[in-house]
Design an enzyme around this catalytic site. Sequence first.
Site, PDB file in Angstrom:
ATOM      1  N   GLU A   1       0.725  -1.086  -0.076  1.00 56.44           N
ATOM      2  CA  GLU A   1       0.173   0.189  -0.046  1.00 56.44           C
ATOM      3  C   GLU A   1       0.947   1.179   0.190  1.00 56.44           C
ATOM      4  O   GLU A   1       0.698   2.258  -0.641  1.00 56.44           O
ATOM      5  CB  GLU A   1      -1.025   0.050   1.246  1.00 56.44           C
ATOM      6  CG  GLU A   1      -2.116  -1.052   1.125  1.00 56.44           C
ATOM      7  CD  GLU A   1      -1.713  -2.272   1.535  1.00 56.44           C
ATOM      8  OE1 GLU A   1      -0.738  -2.712   1.882  1.00 56.44           O
ATOM      9  OE2 GLU A   1      -2.616  -3.279   1.411  1.00 56.44           O
TER      10      GLU A   1
ATOM     11  N   HIS B   1     -11.566  -5.770   8.482  1.00 54.09           N
ATOM     12  CA  HIS B   1     -12.296  -5.583   7.109  1.00 54.09           C
ATOM     13  C   HIS B   1     -13.593  -4.694   7.135  1.00 54.09           C
ATOM     14  O   HIS B   1     -14.510  -4.942   6.303  1.00 54.09           O
ATOM     15  CB  HIS B   1     -12.531  -6.893   6.537  1.00 54.09           C
ATOM     16  CG  HIS B   1     -11.356  -7.873   6.224  1.00 54.09           C
ATOM     17  ND1 HIS B   1     -10.605  -8.525   7.118  1.00 54.09           N
ATOM     18  CD2 HIS B   1     -10.557  -8.132   5.053  1.00 54.09           C
ATOM     19  CE1 HIS B   1      -9.770  -9.349   6.573  1.00 54.09           C
ATOM     20  NE2 HIS B   1      -9.535  -8.893   5.366  1.00 54.09           N
TER      21      HIS B   1
END
Lengths: 345, 320
Positions: free
Chosen positions: B57, B124
Amino acid sequence: MLHLAEAPIRAGKASDFPETYRRAFRWMLLARVAEEKIASLFRGGRITGGVFLGKGQEAISVATGIALKEGDIFAPLIRDQAGRLAFGESLLDFTLTYLGARSGPMRGRDGNVHRGRPREGLLPMISHLGAMVSVVNGMLLAHRFQGKKGTVGAASLGDGATSTGAFHESINQAAVEKLPLILVVTNNQYAYSTPNERQFACSDLVDKALGYGVNGHTVDGTDLESCLQIIGGAVQLAREGNGPQLIVASNLRLAGHGEHDDSHYISSHFKELPLGRDCIEVAQNHLLGKGWADASALEVWTRECAVQVDEAVAHALREPAPDPAQEEWCALSHRHLAEGNSAKF
Amino acid sequence: MITYLEAIREAQKKALEIDPRVYLYGQDIGAFGGAFKATKGLAQTFPGRVIDSPISEDAMMGSAIGAALQGMRPVIEMQFADFSTVGFNQIVNQAATMFWRTGESCPITVRLPSGGTPGSGPFHSQNLEALYAHYPGLIILTPATVEDAYSLLLEAIALDDPVIFCEHKYLYYHLKAESLPETALPVGKARIARTGRDATVVTYSAMLHEALAAAEELAENGWEIEVIDLRSIKPLDTDTVLASVARTGRILAVGEAWPWGGVTAEVLARIATDGFNLLDAPPMRLNSKDTPVPFHPNLWGTHRPTARTIANALRDLLRL
């Protein structure tokens, strides 16, 4: 007088090597003289914020800057004054930024080594230095999208930055995308005060190249000739489509981390080793020994550097400081979307 | 019928069609089409412009910054909003400061699949809009409708500043509309999703639908609740909120994110400072509990605000 900063000198043909060496040396000299001037202003209380010197790192730095061409990318680190000059940054950007002038490229919003001109391929570093490498990757990806061929991007890191997650992610990303990235890691034995043995456990940082599937090169960072040849060669490899190149240079930091730091922790045994040599002295002796310059030329060059630096400092001292009342306190390019217009803060 | 997720895919497709500077970069988004299929078919339609990234990322964001500086318009898909924290440094210290430091704009859209769904658990399910909104130099969008998922994403890609686009996973498949919009409110304007005169609920993203259901429940007893969909967290449309509170005299701010220092706190701070004299009752807010997001549906359903808890809060606000 010379106008080195206005007319960047690029690496020439092999037959011009003595001339390339002389040019590189003069950038090193200019960087050293300029930094010594800023350090003295710092000691006199004229500089706000930190001062970070490239003393001992000029050879590797200039070799990087001089190997780059117009259209290339350069993400320097804090000890890259010589490389910045060779890449084409003006000496005025250096003095205007250190002195916080409104007319400088950072306009008082950022200072000292955090300057750059992205449009001209010179990236302004954030302090989390490892983060700059993937930005270079992105610029090179953009070149690929835009069909620009033959450009490269160089990022400078120290031994400390190789421990960051950003280093790992970005070198791997460059390898996956086969980008023309030149990663110049200068191992100057200390990251601030932390010695190599507390920073990494591999025997040589260049061994990391194998793990990432990129070419690795090592170079004596105190020897300008080797630096010019190794970095010049690595840049050529990248330019010709051979993917990322990792260069690990060894030297010793001949200053504190910044001028606030007396660097008492630097072990004296390093200073007696070849890697503890001052690259400018080495280069000077090389010039004289090879007959590429004589003592009077060296004297003239040094004097010219001093004049140039004095002019750039005097100019910057005359420039107005930023004015909070005139400042555009808006972090967005779309002013109408900025907060603070409708609410009271 | 078109779903919220399809609207996001259509917006990216359209952006790729109309602007050669646009490219998509993220994990598994190429031939595979993305973890949620938000880029399904796009790699085939736009060869070389929908690119699989390594699980990096930080480097995804860093490269987007470099490409944006060189004139591209990257759209970054974080596989989950939660994973964007690995790229946090690049977003908040590099992208967000670029214009201020250098005068060069940094047009990047970062898509964050956000919010809870049953069984998703602590890593999540997060809502990170307040985290990013804290930093100067970013625009934070939180579409609650199919129409906004489409129009706000297109506008985000067209903007010259970095945009954090918080799309809600709970709405991906549940939410449907007849068609994509032709026109839309611009970034920075809130929308009155339901008009009312007795109290104002200010909310955004998936909580809009919980708030609308709560308003419907109270309507059975004759209460008229106004519901505002912020659409954009930063900039925050304080004017629309103040005007509503001027009409109703009561405000409840609802967010699925954690309470501390979040969007609901910001909304109420603005009402307290700019509209204190408009209030007939102390302002209220409702958020998730201050714990990580639980996995089990029984716990998750209690962790976040729902139509039932919003309706209860409204009854308190109305002193029922």
